[in-house]
Design a protein around this motif. Structure first.
Motif, PDB file in Angstrom:
ATOM      1  N   SER A  21     -36.493 -18.954 -65.423  1.00 29.72           N
ATOM      2  CA  SER A  21     -37.298 -20.150 -65.723  1.00 29.72           C
ATOM      3  C   SER A  21     -36.588 -21.411 -65.238  1.00 29.72           C
ATOM      4  CB  SER A  21     -37.576 -20.239 -67.232  1.00 29.72           C
ATOM      5  OG  SER A  21     -38.229 -19.067 -67.673  1.00 29.72           O
ATOM      6  N   ASP A  42     -44.761 -14.656 -69.122  1.00 27.96           N
ATOM      7  CA  ASP A  42     -44.720 -14.834 -70.587  1.00 27.96           C
ATOM      8  C   ASP A  42     -46.033 -15.427 -71.123  1.00 27.96           C
ATOM      9  OD1 ASP A  42     -42.144 -13.966 -70.322  1.00 27.96           O
ATOM     10  OD2 ASP A  42     -41.211 -15.674 -71.323  1.00 27.96           O
ATOM     11  N   GLU A 114     -43.507 -15.959 -62.332  1.00 29.86           N
ATOM     12  CA  GLU A 114     -42.150 -15.795 -62.867  1.00 29.86           C
ATOM     13  C   GLU A 114     -42.164 -14.964 -64.135  1.00 29.86           C
ATOM     14  OE1 GLU A 114     -39.403 -16.798 -65.944  1.00 29.86           O
ATOM     15  OE2 GLU A 114     -40.784 -18.482 -65.649  1.00 29.86           O
ATOM     16  N   ARG A 148     -30.258 -19.910 -76.360  1.00 30.95           N
ATOM     17  CA  ARG A 148     -31.616 -20.404 -76.100  1.00 30.95           C
ATOM     18  C   ARG A 148     -32.582 -20.041 -77.219  1.00 30.95           C
ATOM     19  NH1 ARG A 148     -34.953 -17.232 -71.957  1.00 30.95           N
ATOM     20  NH2 ARG A 148     -35.042 -15.944 -73.823  1.00 30.95           N
ATOM     21  N   ARG A 153     -36.526 -20.988 -79.633  1.00 34.44           N
ATOM     22  CA  ARG A 153     -37.542 -20.009 -80.009  1.00 34.44           C
ATOM     23  C   ARG A 153     -37.503 -19.632 -81.487  1.00 34.44           C
ATOM     24  NH1 ARG A 153     -37.993 -15.995 -74.630  1.00 34.44           N
ATOM     25  NH2 ARG A 153     -38.283 -17.690 -73.133  1.00 34.44           N
TER      26      ARG A 153
HETATM   27 MG    MG Z   1     -37.850 -17.573 -69.095  1.00 30.52          MG
END
Ligand code: MG
Ligand code: ADP
Ligand code: C5P
Length: 209
Positions: A21, A42, A114, A148, A153
């Motif tokens: 990403s 995603d 992606e 991350r 998230r």
């Molecule tokens: Mg990603």
């Protein structure tokens, strides 16, 4: 879209935390908005709004069947035919699509697709003109993912580690790494590989010229 010919479709894949990403954003930031669009795999996780939150937690998000690749392929086809699409929006904290909310994507000269499993699906793979595999060592990927997922998230260290061992790692070995052989370009380390990113940007600019 400035040209009448079919867009160039670039696939960017690699394991979780590899930097896909980030690479994608670095490319987009350097190409005029009117020329480039991104379809993140995603965004095409299947809708789970009919399930309770507890049941959504039980889903394996690292299995090919968790993605609605048919919709993703339809969207690539539509964009290639010059038809706009409504890209879903995914919520990693609620583990489902945001219903009644989409992003309108109009046809562009360059389409980036992606995601972790875009090479595993033969029909999807066949749509990609250039396939890039972002190749980052496993230890770096899990460390990046822990940071991350906690930051962005809504996860805890324990939940990321448990998920990594139970589904993410086995899926990487079964559905991601073996498909590296289909890649045209291997990009080590991901998001901060300026040389490799510059080469891809130059290629895109040469096509736009
Ligand atoms: Mg990603
Ligand atoms: P992916 O989409 O492949 O899961 P991301 O692009 O989200 O990976 O990157 C995961 C994390 O690692 C992000 O926090 C990102 O900022 C960071 N990251 C990406 N590339 C690098 C790099 N080359 N060096 C250090 N950190 C990176
Ligand atoms: O950006 P990245 O490649 O890491 O995104 C894919 C990862 O997102 C998968 O490895 C999957 O485990 C994770 N995911 C998740 N929860 C969801 C959907 C995806 O942890 N609800």
């Amino acid at each position: 879209m400035t040209k009448t010919k079919r867009p160039l479709v670039i696939g960017i894949t690699g394991g979780t935390g590899s930097g896909k990403s980030t690479v994608c954003r670095a490319i987009i930031d350097n190409i005029p908005e009117e020329n480039i669009a991104t379809l993140e795999q995603d965004a095409y996780y299947k809708d789970q709004s009919h399930l309770s939150f507890e049941d959504r937690l039980k889903t394996n998000y690292d299995h090919p069947l968790s993605f609605d690749n048919a919709l993703l392929i339809n969207h690539i086809d539509d964009l290639c035919k010059g038809i706009s699409v409504e890209k879903p929006i995914y919520d990693y904290e609620l583990h489902t699509r945001k219903l009644n909310e989409t992003v309108n994507i109009s046809p562009k000269d360059i389409i980036i697709v992606e995601g972790i499993m875009i090479l595993e699906d033969e029909d999807l793979r066949d749509k990609l003109d250039i396939k890039i595999y972002v190749d980052t060592e496993d230890d770096l990927r899990i460390l990046r993912r822990i940071q991350r997922d906690i930051r962005e998230r809504g996860r805890t260290v324990d939940s990321v580690i448990e998920q990594y061992l139970s589904t993410v790692k086995p899926a990487h070995d079964q559905f991601i790494e073996p498909y590296k052989k289909y890649a045209d370009i291997i990009m080590p380390e991901g998001g901060h590989n300026e040389v490799a990113i510059d080469i891809v940007i130059s290629k895109i600019r040469s096509i736009l010229d």
